[in-house]
Scaffold this motif. Structure first.
Motif, mmCIF file in Angstrom:
data_model
loop_
_atom_site.group_PDB
_atom_site.id
_atom_site.type_symbol
_atom_site.label_atom_id
_atom_site.label_comp_id
_atom_site.label_asym_id
_atom_site.label_seq_id
_atom_site.Cartn_x
_atom_site.Cartn_y
_atom_site.Cartn_z
ATOM 1 N N ARG A 17 -12.545 8.816 2.592
ATOM 2 C CA ARG A 17 -12.378 8.590 4.029
ATOM 3 C C ARG A 17 -12.441 7.095 4.350
ATOM 4 N NH1 ARG A 17 -13.062 11.916 8.381
ATOM 5 N NH2 ARG A 17 -13.936 13.544 7.039
ATOM 6 N N ASN A 18 -11.414 6.614 5.046
ATOM 7 C CA ASN A 18 -11.338 5.218 5.481
ATOM 8 C C ASN A 18 -11.301 4.210 4.332
ATOM 9 O OD1 ASN A 18 -11.443 6.052 8.214
ATOM 10 N ND2 ASN A 18 -13.689 6.113 8.124
ATOM 11 N N SER B 90 -5.765 -10.075 7.747
ATOM 12 C CA SER B 90 -6.255 -8.725 7.986
ATOM 13 C C SER B 90 -5.273 -7.903 8.815
ATOM 14 C CB SER B 90 -7.620 -8.787 8.694
ATOM 15 O OG SER B 90 -7.491 -9.496 9.918
ATOM 16 N N ILE B 91 -4.273 -8.569 9.432
ATOM 17 C CA ILE B 91 -3.315 -7.873 10.279
ATOM 18 C C ILE B 91 -2.004 -7.727 9.524
ATOM 19 C CG2 ILE B 91 -2.024 -7.931 12.422
ATOM 20 C CD1 ILE B 91 -4.245 -9.603 13.631
ATOM 21 N N LYS B 92 -1.599 -6.485 9.311
ATOM 22 C CA LYS B 92 -0.343 -6.200 8.621
ATOM 23 C C LYS B 92 0.634 -5.562 9.594
ATOM 24 C CE LYS B 92 -1.339 -6.772 4.037
ATOM 25 N NZ LYS B 92 -0.500 -7.134 2.897
ATOM 26 N N PRO B 93 1.933 -5.780 9.412
ATOM 27 C CA PRO B 93 2.917 -5.144 10.293
ATOM 28 C C PRO B 93 3.173 -3.694 9.914
ATOM 29 C CG PRO B 93 4.025 -6.497 8.686
ATOM 30 C CD PRO B 93 2.547 -6.733 8.487
ATOM 31 N N TYR B 94 2.376 -3.161 9.000
ATOM 32 C CA TYR B 94 2.537 -1.777 8.553
ATOM 33 C C TYR B 94 1.206 -1.278 8.015
ATOM 34 C CZ TYR B 94 2.549 -3.952 3.943
ATOM 35 O OH TYR B 94 2.216 -4.683 2.834
ATOM 36 N N SER B 95 1.117 0.042 7.846
ATOM 37 C CA SER B 95 -0.031 0.628 7.145
ATOM 38 C C SER B 95 0.498 1.334 5.908
ATOM 39 C CB SER B 95 -0.782 1.615 8.040
ATOM 40 O OG SER B 95 0.037 2.713 8.368
ATOM 41 N N LEU B 96 -0.194 1.162 4.805
ATOM 42 C CA LEU B 96 0.241 1.738 3.539
ATOM 43 C C LEU B 96 -0.865 2.637 2.999
ATOM 44 C CD1 LEU B 96 2.059 -0.075 0.671
ATOM 45 C CD2 LEU B 96 0.016 1.298 0.191
ATOM 46 N N LYS B 97 -0.457 3.840 2.597
ATOM 47 C CA LYS B 97 -1.435 4.802 2.082
ATOM 48 C C LYS B 97 -0.864 5.495 0.854
ATOM 49 C CE LYS B 97 -4.078 8.925 3.386
ATOM 50 N NZ LYS B 97 -4.345 9.917 4.465
ATOM 51 N N ILE B 98 -1.640 5.481 -0.218
ATOM 52 C CA ILE B 98 -1.265 6.256 -1.394
ATOM 53 C C ILE B 98 -1.855 7.654 -1.221
ATOM 54 C CG2 ILE B 98 -1.602 6.538 -3.873
ATOM 55 C CD1 ILE B 98 -1.435 3.540 -4.147
#
Length: 205
Positions: free
Chosen positions: A69-70, A37-45
């Motif tokens: 949202r979210n 659940s822990i990523k070293p980044y956040s990715l958003k399309i």
């Protein structure tokens, strides 16, 4: 036709076609997954954009980006392919935004029907194809394709993304062509990745 809820977008749709043995850059990129659940980044399309319409051999009644949202953004698209397709050429190209979008790492093309039929050993392609078999079997079966309407509701599932991705803004271009080089479908996906430091993430990837 009932809509299909397909798990996994960006890297899936994009790299569904990574079965190219003709990748021009970095064919040995790791496909290791970070399923925690822990990523070293956040990715958003941020946007899906169908381009090059109207097409001669197919039609797209609608192509929408649904922002939630979210939750990941959703691609809601309908593609009408009235004829049977036994040959589909696919091009996939990734761009990274410096002052403008420039080619970055992935630039490939492949005849999709041949790959699915003969399954040459291409690690990155095999990894993605196995995901497609699980999440979108109606798209991963052997040719012929077409003679139907594809109604797709598709979003990015981060569990299928690499363990590390360089921070920045990306554009992923995917194009499908018929045997006579006529475009069947083309999609641009805009992606934003945020994390601490581009250099560190590129070393890890």
């Amino acid at each position: 036709m009932k809509d299909r809820h397909i798990v996994g977008l960006g890297m899936i749709l994009a790299t569904i076609l990574s079965y190219s043995g003709q990748c021009v850059a970095n064919a040995e990129v790791s496909v290791a997954r970070n399923t925690t659940s822990i990523k070293p980044y956040s990715l958003k399309i941020t946007k899906y954009l169908c381009v090059g319409m109207p097409y001669k051999r197919t039609s797209v009644p609608y192509c929408k980006t649904v922002l939630r949202r979210n939750h990941p953004a959703v691609l809601n698209v309908s593609v009408v392919a009235p004829e049977f397709l036994n040959w589909i050429w696919v091009k996939v190209k990734l761009f990274y935004k410096f002052s403008s979008y420039q080619p970055f790492l992935i630039d490939m093309e492949q005849e999709a029907c041949e790959y699915v039929k003969n399954r040459p050993i291409i690690p990155l392609a095999d990894y993605v194809y196995e995901i497609m078999q699980k999440t979108a079997p109606e798209l991963a079966h052997p040719c012929p394709h077409g003679n139907k309407t594809y109604n797709i509701v598709w979003w990015l599932e981060e569990s299928y993304t690499p363990k590390s991705i360089p921070a920045g803004d990306y554009r992923l271009d995917i194009q499908f062509f018929a045997h006579d080089k006529v475009t069947l479908f083309a999609l641009e996906t805009y992606i934003t990745v945020r994390r601490a430091g581009v250099i560190a993430s590129m070393i890890e990837w």
